[in-house]
Design an enzyme around this catalytic site. Structure first.
Site, PDB file in Angstrom:
ATOM      1  N   SER A   1       1.025  -1.012   0.003  1.00 24.34           N
ATOM      2  CA  SER A   1       0.115  -0.114  -0.266  1.00 24.34           C
ATOM      3  C   SER A   1       0.685   1.413   0.331  1.00 24.34           C
ATOM      4  O   SER A   1       1.475   1.319  -1.179  1.00 24.34           O
ATOM      5  CB  SER A   1      -0.806   0.404   1.332  1.00 24.34           C
ATOM      6  OG  SER A   1      -1.613  -1.280   1.366  1.00 24.34           O
TER       7      SER A   1
ATOM      8  N   HIS B   1      -3.311  -2.053  -3.747  1.00 22.04           N
ATOM      9  CA  HIS B   1      -5.013  -2.251  -3.845  1.00 22.04           C
ATOM     10  C   HIS B   1      -5.299  -0.254  -4.170  1.00 22.04           C
ATOM     11  O   HIS B   1      -4.489   0.267  -3.432  1.00 22.04           O
ATOM     12  CB  HIS B   1      -5.089  -2.684  -3.091  1.00 22.04           C
ATOM     13  CG  HIS B   1      -5.202  -2.688  -1.100  1.00 22.04           C
ATOM     14  ND1 HIS B   1      -5.518  -2.499  -0.527  1.00 22.04           N
ATOM     15  CD2 HIS B   1      -3.714  -1.967  -0.813  1.00 22.04           C
ATOM     16  CE1 HIS B   1      -4.709  -2.161   0.598  1.00 22.04           C
ATOM     17  NE2 HIS B   1      -3.864  -2.242   0.090  1.00 22.04           N
TER      18      HIS B   1
END
Lengths: 72, 280
Positions: free
Chosen positions: B151, B174
């Site tokens: 992330s 993501h």
């Protein structure tokens, strides 16, 4: 309370207990003001160093997470 | 002086200044017992009892001391931003890393910075702040992703002048999400999208991956069971241009020493740099 998290850990886990009232202590460690989080064993850990001198942030003894024994 | 920020009647109020109550406290070589190092003049040595007490009570052990021109910065757990995380999280606090980076840049004894990442992500703005600072440092910076650089760990990893990933490490790309109350209106979606554009812009500007490739990875619906996105393992992250090389500590240190010596500066393939993300 709102923040933008980008993490693989579900936010319900990350933020579990964030609304619980906890207190931070304020004290002096190695001559520098710090915020401390009380631990269950009676000690405390450094939560944040309050200093405007960048050199203080290179000192290992002032790093966040370091355990401090509180005076009895 | 020592005081509680919020009064809690059940807890006794400490009266004294916080001071090491235990003479075996580490990082205090000249503590009450004098120098602990037996090699130092006047050193009394550290008994086995004291050493085990330090390990038992503090979880620390004395590590070999060395003089190095490289500063090592670890970014672990959650990148903590404006919100103090509850105690079940391991966190890296950005307000501590930022002055550290300033100190590293200013300290003439430090020639290079090695950033070791094993992070699950965290606060977007705090992570971007760290990434921007790392990218704008004059001194050579090498990053090494171990375990995971997920992330918001992705822009931090690529912000270094040269990035490495361990063969078994992974990086998850993501979509960003927002906590707290979110109004179900177009503006909320637009705001998230703009934030995502900022992050993608930084990643593509500081690596060799394309904008479209990052978006494809981010919106991939066929890989994760409970989320959308993509997990890139060591070699995959290099093949798509996100990370520069697969390697470990030996390769990272060797690369950093070459960058410090100036030997590798000319060989480094050009990245777009901040001209394409923030204009800095």
């Amino acid at each position: 309370m709102r923040s933008m998290l980008w993490s693989i850990i579900p936010e319900a886990l990350v933020l579990a207990g964030v609304d619980e009232n906890f207190s931070l202590l304020e004290g002096t460690v190695a001559g520098r003001p710090c915020r401390l989080r009380r631990q269950s064993d009676g000690s405390a850990s450094i939560e944040a160093l309050c200093s405007t001198d960048p050199k203080d942030f290179l000192r290992a003894e002032l790093a966040p997470g370091r355990r401090i024994f509180l005076p009895k | 002086m020592f005081r509680e920020r919020e009064e809690t009647p059940a807890r006794p109020k400490p009266q004294n200044e916080v001071a090491p109550a235990d003479p075996t406290e580490p990082n205090e070589p000249n503590g009450p017992n004098g120098p602990a190092d037996p090699d130092e003049p006047g050193g009394q040595g550290e008994g086995d009892g004291d050493r085990s007490k330090v390990i038992n009570e503090l979880g620390e052990t004395k590590v070999p001391e060395l003089t190095s021109e490289i500063h090592v910065l670890t970014i672990i757990g959650q990148v903590e931003g404006h919100l103090v995380m509850p105690p079940q999280n391991k966190t890296t606090k950005y307000e501590h890393i930022i002055p550290q980076l300033v100190a590293v840049e200013e300290n003439p004894a430090i020639k290079g910075l090695l950033v070791i990442l094993n992070t699950v992500g965290g606060d977007v703005e705090a992570g971007l702040a760290l990434a921007e600072l790392l990218a704008s440092m004059q001194k050579p910076v090498v990053s090494l992703v171990l375990g995971g650089g997920h992330s918001i760990g992705v822009p931090i990893a690529v912000a270094a002048r040269y990035s490495l990933i361990a063969p078994t490490a992974t990086m998850t790309i993501h979509p960003i999400r927002m906590t707290g109350m979110v109004l179900g209106v177009q503006q909320s979606f637009d705001y998230l999208e703009r934030m995502q554009d900022r992050v993608i812009g930084f990643i593509t500007a500081h690596s060799h991956i394309s904008d479209q490739q990052v978006r494809d990875y981010m919106m991939n619906t066929g890989e994760l069971a409970r989320d959308i996105g993509t997990v890139l393992a060591g070699e995959d992250a290099v093949n798509c241009g996100l990370i520069d090389a697969v390697g470990g500590l030996r390769e990272a240190l060797a690369k950093l020493h070459r960058l410090i010596d100036g030997a590798d500066n000319a060989k480094q393939p050009e990245k777009a740099g901040c001209d394409q993300c923030c204009g800095a």
